[in-house]
Design an enzyme around this catalytic site. Structure first.
Site, PDB file in Angstrom:
ATOM      1  N   GLY A  15       2.651 -21.712  15.246  1.00 31.79           N
ATOM      2  CA  GLY A  15       2.240 -20.694  15.424  1.00 31.79           C
ATOM      3  C   GLY A  15       1.521 -20.674  16.526  1.00 31.79           C
ATOM      4  O   GLY A  15      -0.033 -20.395  16.994  1.00 31.79           O
ATOM      5  N   ASN A  17       1.577 -19.024  19.615  1.00 32.23           N
ATOM      6  CA  ASN A  17       1.158 -17.783  20.102  1.00 32.23           C
ATOM      7  C   ASN A  17       0.511 -17.047  19.672  1.00 32.23           C
ATOM      8  O   ASN A  17      -0.814 -16.595  20.417  1.00 32.23           O
ATOM      9  CB  ASN A  17       2.658 -16.868  20.124  1.00 32.23           C
ATOM     10  CG  ASN A  17       3.714 -17.172  21.638  1.00 32.23           C
ATOM     11  OD1 ASN A  17       2.816 -16.928  22.379  1.00 32.23           O
ATOM     12  ND2 ASN A  17       4.632 -17.649  21.308  1.00 32.23           N
ATOM     13  N   MET A  93      10.358 -15.630  12.090  1.00 39.83           N
ATOM     14  CA  MET A  93      11.941 -15.896  11.388  1.00 39.83           C
ATOM     15  C   MET A  93      12.379 -14.787  10.440  1.00 39.83           C
ATOM     16  O   MET A  93      13.439 -15.711   9.997  1.00 39.83           O
ATOM     17  CB  MET A  93      11.840 -16.965  11.911  1.00 39.83           C
ATOM     18  CG  MET A  93      10.979 -17.734  12.983  1.00 39.83           C
ATOM     19  SD  MET A  93      11.635 -17.548  14.305  1.00 39.83           S
ATOM     20  CE  MET A  93      12.926 -17.735  14.370  1.00 39.83           C
ATOM     21  N   ARG A  94      12.227 -14.073   9.995  1.00 40.00           N
ATOM     22  CA  ARG A  94      12.203 -13.463   9.248  1.00 40.00           C
ATOM     23  C   ARG A  94      12.599 -12.315   9.578  1.00 40.00           C
ATOM     24  O   ARG A  94      11.912 -11.414  10.228  1.00 40.00           O
ATOM     25  CB  ARG A  94      11.830 -13.493   7.782  1.00 40.00           C
ATOM     26  CG  ARG A  94      13.018 -12.326   6.651  1.00 40.00           C
ATOM     27  CD  ARG A  94      12.134 -12.886   4.968  1.00 40.00           C
ATOM     28  NE  ARG A  94      11.358 -12.223   4.722  1.00 40.00           N
ATOM     29  CZ  ARG A  94      10.905 -11.099   4.446  1.00 40.00           C
ATOM     30  NH1 ARG A  94      11.833  -9.686   4.769  1.00 40.00           N
ATOM     31  NH2 ARG A  94       9.849 -10.047   4.464  1.00 40.00           N
ATOM     32  N   ILE A  95      13.921 -11.270   9.399  1.00 33.71           N
ATOM     33  CA  ILE A  95      13.757  -9.919   9.685  1.00 33.71           C
ATOM     34  C   ILE A  95      13.523  -9.112   8.975  1.00 33.71           C
ATOM     35  O   ILE A  95      13.309  -9.064   7.468  1.00 33.71           O
ATOM     36  CB  ILE A  95      15.921  -9.570  10.429  1.00 33.71           C
ATOM     37  CG1 ILE A  95      15.575 -10.604  11.016  1.00 33.71           C
ATOM     38  CG2 ILE A  95      15.505  -8.307   9.859  1.00 33.71           C
ATOM     39  CD1 ILE A  95      17.110 -10.394  11.292  1.00 33.71           C
ATOM     40  N   LEU A  96      12.414  -8.005   9.409  1.00 35.81           N
ATOM     41  CA  LEU A  96      11.767  -7.613   8.223  1.00 35.81           C
ATOM     42  C   LEU A  96      12.761  -6.196   7.667  1.00 35.81           C
ATOM     43  O   LEU A  96      13.612  -5.484   8.802  1.00 35.81           O
ATOM     44  CB  LEU A  96      10.497  -6.911   8.865  1.00 35.81           C
ATOM     45  CG  LEU A  96       9.173  -7.696   9.071  1.00 35.81           C
ATOM     46  CD1 LEU A  96       8.557  -7.787  10.263  1.00 35.81           C
ATOM     47  CD2 LEU A  96       8.728  -8.175   7.618  1.00 35.81           C
ATOM     48  N   ASN A 110       6.673  -7.846  18.936  1.00 33.51           N
ATOM     49  CA  ASN A 110       6.960  -9.508  18.757  1.00 33.51           C
ATOM     50  C   ASN A 110       7.106  -9.394  20.418  1.00 33.51           C
ATOM     51  O   ASN A 110       7.039  -8.875  21.269  1.00 33.51           O
ATOM     52  CB  ASN A 110       8.258  -8.974  17.777  1.00 33.51           C
ATOM     53  CG  ASN A 110       8.864 -10.460  17.819  1.00 33.51           C
ATOM     54  OD1 ASN A 110       7.787 -11.540  17.809  1.00 33.51           O
ATOM     55  ND2 ASN A 110      10.100 -10.123  18.771  1.00 33.51           N
ATOM     56  N   HIS A 112       9.689 -12.026  22.184  1.00 31.75           N
ATOM     57  CA  HIS A 112      10.494 -12.920  22.162  1.00 31.75           C
ATOM     58  C   HIS A 112      10.995 -13.627  23.670  1.00 31.75           C
ATOM     59  O   HIS A 112      10.750 -13.300  24.782  1.00 31.75           O
ATOM     60  CB  HIS A 112      11.688 -11.466  22.340  1.00 31.75           C
ATOM     61  CG  HIS A 112      13.096 -12.176  21.989  1.00 31.75           C
ATOM     62  ND1 HIS A 112      13.193 -12.547  21.286  1.00 31.75           N
ATOM     63  CD2 HIS A 112      14.398 -11.933  23.554  1.00 31.75           C
ATOM     64  CE1 HIS A 112      15.020 -13.168  21.323  1.00 31.75           C
ATOM     65  NE2 HIS A 112      15.154 -12.697  22.881  1.00 31.75           N
ATOM     66  N   SER A 139       9.173 -11.274  27.207  1.00 32.81           N
ATOM     67  CA  SER A 139       8.920 -10.046  26.416  1.00 32.81           C
ATOM     68  C   SER A 139       8.192  -9.789  25.416  1.00 32.81           C
ATOM     69  O   SER A 139       8.263 -10.606  24.517  1.00 32.81           O
ATOM     70  CB  SER A 139      10.388  -9.346  26.510  1.00 32.81           C
ATOM     71  OG  SER A 139      11.254  -9.342  27.617  1.00 32.81           O
ATOM     72  N   ASP A 148      15.723  -6.943  17.897  1.00 29.68           N
ATOM     73  CA  ASP A 148      15.039  -7.195  19.871  1.00 29.68           C
ATOM     74  C   ASP A 148      15.514  -6.269  20.270  1.00 29.68           C
ATOM     75  O   ASP A 148      15.438  -6.051  21.798  1.00 29.68           O
ATOM     76  CB  ASP A 148      15.646  -8.878  20.160  1.00 29.68           C
ATOM     77  CG  ASP A 148      14.684  -9.827  19.238  1.00 29.68           C
ATOM     78  OD1 ASP A 148      13.896 -10.161  18.762  1.00 29.68           O
ATOM     79  OD2 ASP A 148      15.911 -10.560  19.219  1.00 29.68           O
ATOM     80  N   ALA A 176       3.845 -18.781  29.881  1.00 24.75           N
ATOM     81  CA  ALA A 176       3.949 -17.749  30.360  1.00 24.75           C
ATOM     82  C   ALA A 176       3.521 -16.343  29.164  1.00 24.75           C
ATOM     83  O   ALA A 176       3.169 -16.418  28.869  1.00 24.75           O
ATOM     84  CB  ALA A 176       5.290 -17.476  30.268  1.00 24.75           C
ATOM     85  N   GLU A 177       4.208 -16.718  27.677  1.00 23.31           N
ATOM     86  CA  GLU A 177       4.218 -16.270  26.298  1.00 23.31           C
ATOM     87  C   GLU A 177       2.905 -16.266  25.707  1.00 23.31           C
ATOM     88  O   GLU A 177       2.252 -15.427  25.470  1.00 23.31           O
ATOM     89  CB  GLU A 177       5.036 -16.896  25.183  1.00 23.31           C
ATOM     90  CG  GLU A 177       6.196 -16.431  25.859  1.00 23.31           C
ATOM     91  CD  GLU A 177       7.092 -17.175  24.188  1.00 23.31           C
ATOM     92  OE1 GLU A 177       6.708 -17.271  22.954  1.00 23.31           O
ATOM     93  OE2 GLU A 177       8.110 -17.930  24.372  1.00 23.31           O
TER      94      GLU A 177
HETATM   95  C1  GRF Z   1       8.202 -18.261  20.954  1.00 23.95           C
HETATM   96  O1  GRF Z   1       9.302 -19.552  21.655  1.00 23.95           O
HETATM   97  C2  GRF Z   1       8.168 -16.774  20.341  1.00 23.95           C
HETATM   98  O2  GRF Z   1       8.731 -16.513  21.532  1.00 23.95           O
HETATM   99  C3  GRF Z   1       9.548 -17.005  19.519  1.00 23.95           C
HETATM  100  O3  GRF Z   1       9.456 -18.437  18.268  1.00 23.95           O
HETATM  101  C4  GRF Z   1       8.418 -18.395  19.480  1.00 23.95           C
HETATM  102  C5  GRF Z   1       7.215 -18.908  18.192  1.00 23.95           C
HETATM  103  O4  GRF Z   1       6.775 -20.200  18.872  1.00 23.95           O
HETATM  104  N1  GRF Z   1       9.676 -15.133  18.346  1.00 23.95           N
HETATM  105  P1  GRF Z   1       5.021 -20.238  17.920  1.00 23.95           P
HETATM  106  O5  GRF Z   1       5.663 -19.979  16.486  1.00 23.95           O
HETATM  107  O6  GRF Z   1       4.257 -19.093  18.262  1.00 23.95           O
HETATM  108  O7  GRF Z   1       4.262 -21.522  19.033  1.00 23.95           O
END
Ligand code: GRF
Length: 201
Positions: A15, A17, A93-96, A110, A112, A139, A148, A176-177
């Site tokens: 978590g 992000n 981490m689950r495809i909706l 999302n 990625h 992205s 994606d 960067a995210e």
């Molecule tokens: C991130 O790298 C995101 O881009 C990918 O999964 C990771 C999640 O990390 N989809 P966090 O749970 O936000 O730390």
């Protein structure tokens, strides 16, 4: 200021992000606020972070439902209860199901860890290294039923450095995210992204 858009975040793990989005949306002038966090795993670390920040949380485990569609319908009911305008996937981490992506079309985004359309799916950092990329990144994109594959809202680029491993590269991209996701949410919540015309995917 016009009313803030209500945002829910869907997570499965750490978590970070999510935390970046909570932090950014805490600013008075941010056009969105987080109203709840949903996880598909009861042990997701991010749930504790969300609770510490005083946010409502909910867990929807696929195994508790007949099938993916009924699980996703229950998630939608929770989102509707929170009167959510925008849904952010952050390491979910689950495809909706297609039903869910259609219901939330153009309101579901999302992050990625690659420069889409390159390296869809998992293991993006190692694949970027193996391909000899000199640049990599992340992205934010609208979510459609195909993995994606939805339209990209924003990208951030980082250099691939000599001696990088998948771990060092992942750290640089993650940094960067944490900047990119709040920027992309700001654009969407403030109406600066034009709706995409065309049939839902
Ligand atoms: C991130 O790298 C995101 O881009 C990918 O999964 C990771 C999640 O990390 N989809 P966090 O749970 O936000 O730390």
């Amino acid at each position: 200021m016009t009313e803030k858009k209500k945002v829910a975040i869907l997570i499965s793990g750490r978590g970070s992000n999510m935390a970046a989005l909570i932090e950014a949306t805490g600013q008075a002038d941010f056009p969105a606020k987080i109203v709840g966090v949903i996880s598909n795993r009861p042990d997701a670390e991010g749930l504790a972070t969300a609770r510490e920040r005083g946010l409502p949380t909910a867990v929807f485990q696929l195994k508790a439902f007949r099938d993916k569609e009924s699980c996703d319908a229950a998630i939608t009911r929770q989102l509707d209860d929170w009167a959510v305008d925008i849904v952010c996937l952050a390491g979910f981490m689950r495809i909706l199901s297609a039903g869910f992506t259609h219901r939330w079309a153009q309101k579901l985004i999302n992050i990625h860890p690659s420069l889409l359309p390159k390296f869809k799916g998992t293991d993006t950092h190692q694949r970027a290294l193996d391909a000899g990329e000199t640049e990599h990144g992340c992205s934010v994109h609208f979510v459609v039923s195909e993995l994606d594959a939805g339209p990209v809202i924003a990208r951030a680029t980082v250099p691939v450095k000599a001696g990088d491993t998948a771990e060092t590269l992942a750290d640089r991209v993650l940094h960067a995210e944490h900047k990119l996701y709040p920027e992309a949410l700001r654009l969407l919540a403030s109406g600066q992204i034009k709706p995409i015309v065309g049939p839902p995917n």
